[in-house]
Design a protein around this motif. Structure first.
Motif, mmCIF file in Angstrom:
data_model
loop_
_atom_site.group_PDB
_atom_site.id
_atom_site.type_symbol
_atom_site.label_atom_id
_atom_site.label_comp_id
_atom_site.label_asym_id
_atom_site.label_seq_id
_atom_site.Cartn_x
_atom_site.Cartn_y
_atom_site.Cartn_z
ATOM 1 N N ILE A 198 0.873 -1.171 0.000
ATOM 2 C CA ILE A 198 0.000 0.000 0.000
ATOM 3 C C ILE A 198 0.909 1.220 0.000
ATOM 4 N N TYR A 199 0.341 2.380 -0.242
ATOM 5 C CA TYR A 199 1.119 3.612 -0.327
ATOM 6 C C TYR A 199 0.570 4.639 0.665
ATOM 7 N N PRO A 200 0.994 4.557 1.927
ATOM 8 C CA PRO A 200 0.537 5.530 2.917
ATOM 9 C C PRO A 200 1.001 6.944 2.550
ATOM 10 N N TYR A 201 0.177 7.913 2.869
ATOM 11 C CA TYR A 201 0.519 9.324 2.679
ATOM 12 C C TYR A 201 -0.089 10.129 3.811
ATOM 13 N N ARG A 202 0.469 11.308 4.024
ATOM 14 C CA ARG A 202 0.024 12.150 5.127
ATOM 15 C C ARG A 202 -1.169 12.973 4.672
ATOM 16 N N TYR A 241 -3.316 15.609 9.691
ATOM 17 C CA TYR A 241 -2.553 15.281 10.901
ATOM 18 C C TYR A 241 -2.291 13.802 11.110
ATOM 19 N N THR A 242 -2.596 12.969 10.116
ATOM 20 C CA THR A 242 -2.365 11.537 10.299
ATOM 21 C C THR A 242 -1.986 10.879 8.976
ATOM 22 N N TRP A 243 -1.605 9.620 9.060
ATOM 23 C CA TRP A 243 -1.269 8.830 7.883
ATOM 24 C C TRP A 243 -2.501 8.057 7.435
ATOM 25 N N VAL A 244 -2.717 8.030 6.120
ATOM 26 C CA VAL A 244 -3.857 7.338 5.535
ATOM 27 C C VAL A 244 -3.373 6.548 4.312
ATOM 28 N N PHE A 245 -4.255 5.724 3.751
ATOM 29 C CA PHE A 245 -3.933 5.003 2.525
ATOM 30 C C PHE A 245 -5.207 4.767 1.733
ATOM 31 N N ASP A 246 -5.047 4.505 0.447
ATOM 32 C CA ASP A 246 -6.148 4.139 -0.442
ATOM 33 C C ASP A 246 -5.947 2.683 -0.857
ATOM 34 N N ASP A 247 -7.030 1.967 -1.056
ATOM 35 C CA ASP A 247 -6.966 0.616 -1.600
ATOM 36 C C ASP A 247 -8.160 0.444 -2.526
ATOM 37 N N GLN A 250 -4.605 3.354 16.381
ATOM 38 C CA GLN A 250 -4.028 2.618 17.509
ATOM 39 C C GLN A 250 -2.503 2.567 17.484
ATOM 40 N N GLY A 251 -1.877 3.713 17.355
ATOM 41 C CA GLY A 251 -0.432 3.785 17.452
ATOM 42 C C GLY A 251 0.313 3.585 16.149
ATOM 43 N N VAL A 252 -0.364 3.172 15.099
ATOM 44 C CA VAL A 252 0.313 2.949 13.826
ATOM 45 C C VAL A 252 0.858 4.258 13.243
ATOM 46 N N PRO A 253 0.116 5.389 13.300
ATOM 47 C CA PRO A 253 0.706 6.634 12.787
ATOM 48 C C PRO A 253 2.029 6.991 13.473
ATOM 49 N N GLU A 254 2.121 6.747 14.756
ATOM 50 C CA GLU A 254 3.364 7.029 15.479
ATOM 51 C C GLU A 254 4.486 6.095 15.020
#
Length: 65
Positions: free
Chosen positions: A8-12, A15-21, A33-37
């Motif tokens: 996947i290709y996370p992007y900011r 204020y957080t990281w997200v992704f498209d699928d 749950q802590g994944v952005p950190e």
């Protein structure tokens, strides 16, 4: 051991990281749950990473882990 690696290709996004699928209809799906950190720690030394990066993952251990 079977190879079930995915990418996947996370992007900011603000204020957080997200992704498209596109396969499953997800757009700007936030990590929780802590994944952005954890992502912040992993990409801390990568310049211009906010636009996205490839993230490989698997439900199984990587071959040769």
């Amino acid at each position: 051991m079977s190879n079930a690696m995915m990418v996947i290709y996370p992007y900011r996004e603000q204020y957080t990281w997200v992704f498209d699928d596109e396969r499953v209809g997800l757009v700007r799906q936030p990590f929780v749950q802590g994944v952005p950190e954890r992502i912040e720690a992993l990409v801390a030394d990568i310049p211009n990473v906010n636009g996205g990066f490839p993230l490989l993952f698997s439900p199984n251990p990587f071959p040769g882990y």
